[in-house]
Design a protein around this motif. Sequence first.
Motif, PDB file in Angstrom:
ATOM      1  N   THR A  82       0.815  -1.222   0.000  1.00 26.07           N
ATOM      2  CA  THR A  82       0.000   0.000   0.000  1.00 26.07           C
ATOM      3  C   THR A  82       0.843   1.263   0.000  1.00 26.07           C
ATOM      4  O   THR A  82       0.334   2.348  -0.327  1.00 26.07           O
ATOM      5  CB  THR A  82      -0.923   0.040   1.231  1.00 26.07           C
ATOM      6  OG1 THR A  82      -0.119  -0.006   2.426  1.00 26.07           O
ATOM      7  CG2 THR A  82      -1.889  -1.126   1.222  1.00 26.07           C
ATOM      8  N   ALA A 104     -15.428  -3.286  -3.649  1.00 25.10           N
ATOM      9  CA  ALA A 104     -14.888  -1.936  -3.451  1.00 25.10           C
ATOM     10  C   ALA A 104     -15.809  -0.857  -3.995  1.00 25.10           C
ATOM     11  O   ALA A 104     -15.682   0.320  -3.644  1.00 25.10           O
ATOM     12  CB  ALA A 104     -13.524  -1.825  -4.121  1.00 25.10           C
ATOM     13  N   LEU A 159     -18.621   1.081   2.012  1.00 26.08           N
ATOM     14  CA  LEU A 159     -17.367   0.356   1.863  1.00 26.08           C
ATOM     15  C   LEU A 159     -16.707   0.073   3.213  1.00 26.08           C
ATOM     16  O   LEU A 159     -16.101  -0.983   3.398  1.00 26.08           O
ATOM     17  CB  LEU A 159     -16.411   1.134   0.965  1.00 26.08           C
ATOM     18  CG  LEU A 159     -15.043   0.510   0.730  1.00 26.08           C
ATOM     19  CD1 LEU A 159     -15.190  -0.867   0.089  1.00 26.08           C
ATOM     20  CD2 LEU A 159     -14.187   1.409  -0.155  1.00 26.08           C
ATOM     21  N   ALA A 160     -16.809   1.009   4.151  1.00 25.79           N
ATOM     22  CA  ALA A 160     -16.189   0.801   5.460  1.00 25.79           C
ATOM     23  C   ALA A 160     -16.727  -0.460   6.121  1.00 25.79           C
ATOM     24  O   ALA A 160     -15.978  -1.209   6.748  1.00 25.79           O
ATOM     25  CB  ALA A 160     -16.433   2.012   6.359  1.00 25.79           C
ATOM     26  N   SER A 196     -15.393  -3.565   3.870  1.00 23.05           N
ATOM     27  CA  SER A 196     -13.955  -3.748   3.633  1.00 23.05           C
ATOM     28  C   SER A 196     -13.372  -4.974   4.339  1.00 23.05           C
ATOM     29  O   SER A 196     -12.529  -5.670   3.760  1.00 23.05           O
ATOM     30  CB  SER A 196     -13.184  -2.478   4.020  1.00 23.05           C
ATOM     31  OG  SER A 196     -13.427  -2.117   5.368  1.00 23.05           O
ATOM     32  N   LEU A 254     -13.705  -8.216   2.279  1.00 21.91           N
ATOM     33  CA  LEU A 254     -12.744  -8.444   1.204  1.00 21.91           C
ATOM     34  C   LEU A 254     -11.537  -9.232   1.723  1.00 21.91           C
ATOM     35  O   LEU A 254     -11.081 -10.184   1.088  1.00 21.91           O
ATOM     36  CB  LEU A 254     -12.298  -7.096   0.633  1.00 21.91           C
ATOM     37  CG  LEU A 254     -11.687  -7.086  -0.757  1.00 21.91           C
ATOM     38  CD1 LEU A 254     -12.598  -7.755  -1.762  1.00 21.91           C
ATOM     39  CD2 LEU A 254     -11.397  -5.648  -1.169  1.00 21.91           C
ATOM     40  N   GLN A 278      -7.880  -1.697  -1.534  1.00 20.34           N
ATOM     41  CA  GLN A 278      -8.586  -1.020  -0.443  1.00 20.34           C
ATOM     42  C   GLN A 278      -8.206   0.457  -0.389  1.00 20.34           C
ATOM     43  O   GLN A 278      -9.065   1.330  -0.190  1.00 20.34           O
ATOM     44  CB  GLN A 278      -8.243  -1.704   0.895  1.00 20.34           C
ATOM     45  CG  GLN A 278      -8.717  -3.131   1.026  1.00 20.34           C
ATOM     46  CD  GLN A 278     -10.107  -3.257   1.636  1.00 20.34           C
ATOM     47  OE1 GLN A 278     -10.900  -2.323   1.610  1.00 20.34           O
ATOM     48  NE2 GLN A 278     -10.414  -4.416   2.190  1.00 20.34           N
ATOM     49  N   ALA A 289      -9.851   2.295  -3.341  1.00 18.55           N
ATOM     50  CA  ALA A 289     -11.288   2.469  -3.113  1.00 18.55           C
ATOM     51  C   ALA A 289     -11.548   3.518  -2.040  1.00 18.55           C
ATOM     52  O   ALA A 289     -12.495   4.313  -2.154  1.00 18.55           O
ATOM     53  CB  ALA A 289     -11.907   1.130  -2.712  1.00 18.55           C
ATOM     54  N   ALA A 290     -10.699   3.535  -1.007  1.00 17.92           N
ATOM     55  CA  ALA A 290     -10.868   4.527   0.058  1.00 17.92           C
ATOM     56  C   ALA A 290     -10.674   5.934  -0.471  1.00 17.92           C
ATOM     57  O   ALA A 290     -11.423   6.866  -0.127  1.00 17.92           O
ATOM     58  CB  ALA A 290      -9.872   4.245   1.179  1.00 17.92           C
ATOM     59  N   LEU A 321      -9.054   1.397   5.968  1.00 19.75           N
ATOM     60  CA  LEU A 321      -9.530   0.313   5.110  1.00 19.75           C
ATOM     61  C   LEU A 321      -8.434  -0.703   4.834  1.00 19.75           C
ATOM     62  O   LEU A 321      -8.709  -1.904   4.737  1.00 19.75           O
ATOM     63  CB  LEU A 321     -10.083   0.876   3.797  1.00 19.75           C
ATOM     64  CG  LEU A 321     -11.612   1.071   3.803  1.00 19.75           C
ATOM     65  CD1 LEU A 321     -12.024   2.058   4.882  1.00 19.75           C
ATOM     66  CD2 LEU A 321     -12.100   1.543   2.431  1.00 19.75           C
ATOM     67  N   ASN A 353      -8.650  -4.744   5.966  1.00 25.05           N
ATOM     68  CA  ASN A 353      -8.413  -5.905   5.105  1.00 25.05           C
ATOM     69  C   ASN A 353      -7.718  -7.018   5.888  1.00 25.05           C
ATOM     70  O   ASN A 353      -8.082  -8.197   5.789  1.00 25.05           O
ATOM     71  CB  ASN A 353      -7.547  -5.507   3.914  1.00 25.05           C
ATOM     72  CG  ASN A 353      -7.525  -6.558   2.831  1.00 25.05           C
ATOM     73  OD1 ASN A 353      -8.428  -6.633   2.007  1.00 25.05           O
ATOM     74  ND2 ASN A 353      -6.495  -7.406   2.828  1.00 25.05           N
ATOM     75  N   CYS A 402     -16.877  -5.978  10.986  1.00 21.94           N
ATOM     76  CA  CYS A 402     -17.478  -5.011  10.060  1.00 21.94           C
ATOM     77  C   CYS A 402     -18.087  -3.831  10.821  1.00 21.94           C
ATOM     78  O   CYS A 402     -17.948  -2.669  10.416  1.00 21.94           O
ATOM     79  CB  CYS A 402     -18.551  -5.690   9.204  1.00 21.94           C
ATOM     80  SG  CYS A 402     -17.916  -6.858   7.978  1.00 21.94           S
TER      81      CYS A 402
END
Length: 520
Positions: free
Chosen positions: A182, A404, A410-411, A414, A417, A439, A442-443, A453, A457, A504
Amino acid sequence: MFVQELAPLGSLGWSALVAVLPLATVLVLLGVVRMKAHWAALIGLAVALAAGIAVFGMPVGQAISGAFSGAAFGLWPIMWIVVNALWIYRLTVRTGHFDVLRRSFANVSDDQRIQALIVAFCFGALMEALAGFGAPVAISAVMLVALGFSPVKAAVVALVANTAPVAFGAMGTPVVTLAQVTGLPLDQVSSIVGRQTPLLALFVPLLLVVIVDGKRGLRETWLPALVCGVAFGVVQFAVSNFVSAQLADIGAALAGAAALVLVVGVRRRGEGTDERKDVVKAYVPYALIIVIFSLAQVPPIKKLLDQATWKFHWPLLNVAAPNGKPVSGNNFTFTLLSTGGTLVLIAGVITAVFLGVSLKDTAREWLATIKELRFAILTVMGVLALAYVMNLSGQTATIGNLIAGAGAALAFFSPVLGWLGVAVSGSDTSANALFGALQVTAATKTGLPADLLAAANSSGGVLGKMISPQNLTIACVAASLPGEEGMLLRKVLPWSIGLLLLMCLIVAGQASPVLSWMLP
């Protein structure tokens, strides 16, 4: 060069529906049809190859080569460490020292609910910290069976316990990998994961006593379970945030065990008539694993061991992501000395010498371990071959991009995923390598915190480990339940989904004013 296409059918939704078929096939064959795991894995692989070639357009040669690459990874390093971990167990059984170890644990408490916490949660977390890749499940399951647990209960407890420590397992490899893919600072990623997974540690010990003894177990042993979980969680949070991601699980496991022993005390010796020297010998194999793995992380030694590492381009593979950049799966890294399996092998050789096992008997036990694990080896190789085909053909990325695209939700989704990635590959490290960058992308598009995010993951991924076919197979082999992966899946799936829902909610809360105060 084969360039992955995210929506080969023109629709991301329909393409994702096809992409999920291989994993769905394996889970249905295991959980509904109750097929043997190695056959389910091979059929799932065939579905992945068919979808990858016919729908996603991957060249036949590259698809088959990718499957062989995944199978090779399943053999080395994953099954390499499992084989040698179970080999050490067989050596201790042969010499009678495993019975001594069992009696030693029993002397802390003869209550199976407490034993589950000591062995599966605390000792298993220590094995996860040092080795990972299935070793904690394998070793915990055989120890629980030796303590008198039924094979099914031992396997389920070992699988469910192997959650909270996974993100920082194998000396922090999953979060280190997440930071690398990342581009986020390691301390930033580690800090947020260290504010998510410790919350799991509060619940998992309570779940374990429920699994062992139902509502009565919770009613009678909630205090030691809670104290153990709190101690584990607090130290994991503190070390991951203020010391080192690599040491988070070691400190947490030792703190959890110490807190548990302080609460329950050490009962007077019942069947523990063993001499002190025999007890010491019983602990030597596991002490050796701790020492050897710890020494292997010392920078000069680590540098020396890493010299016996070969990274090469896997034959015939030439795959690029949708952005045109070559994917990491084109290359294969063979680590001879620094891999966990080799370190466990070294510990096993020293153990054999220390326990006085002859060279002939040592070799015979190793070969017997290979024979015992032959179907498990085939299963894990098949599952990893399936995972690699899904990854290289773009099937996994298609699923990931669909999730995503959840926008503001999404939060919440995530962690799903990461959960899916680990369910497919059996590795939080692999799931982070696969979906970590996705992630973050997408964030950025949705305005959510990228580091949150990315951490989600990994934190969500740990909950997919108990339903991963390769880990189900390892648990079955360790607990002497050949071919019962489907039965175990049905037992652990509700716990996996329940804990995933909890994660989640935690991540969604952290992305909102409700729990945003938890973030650094």
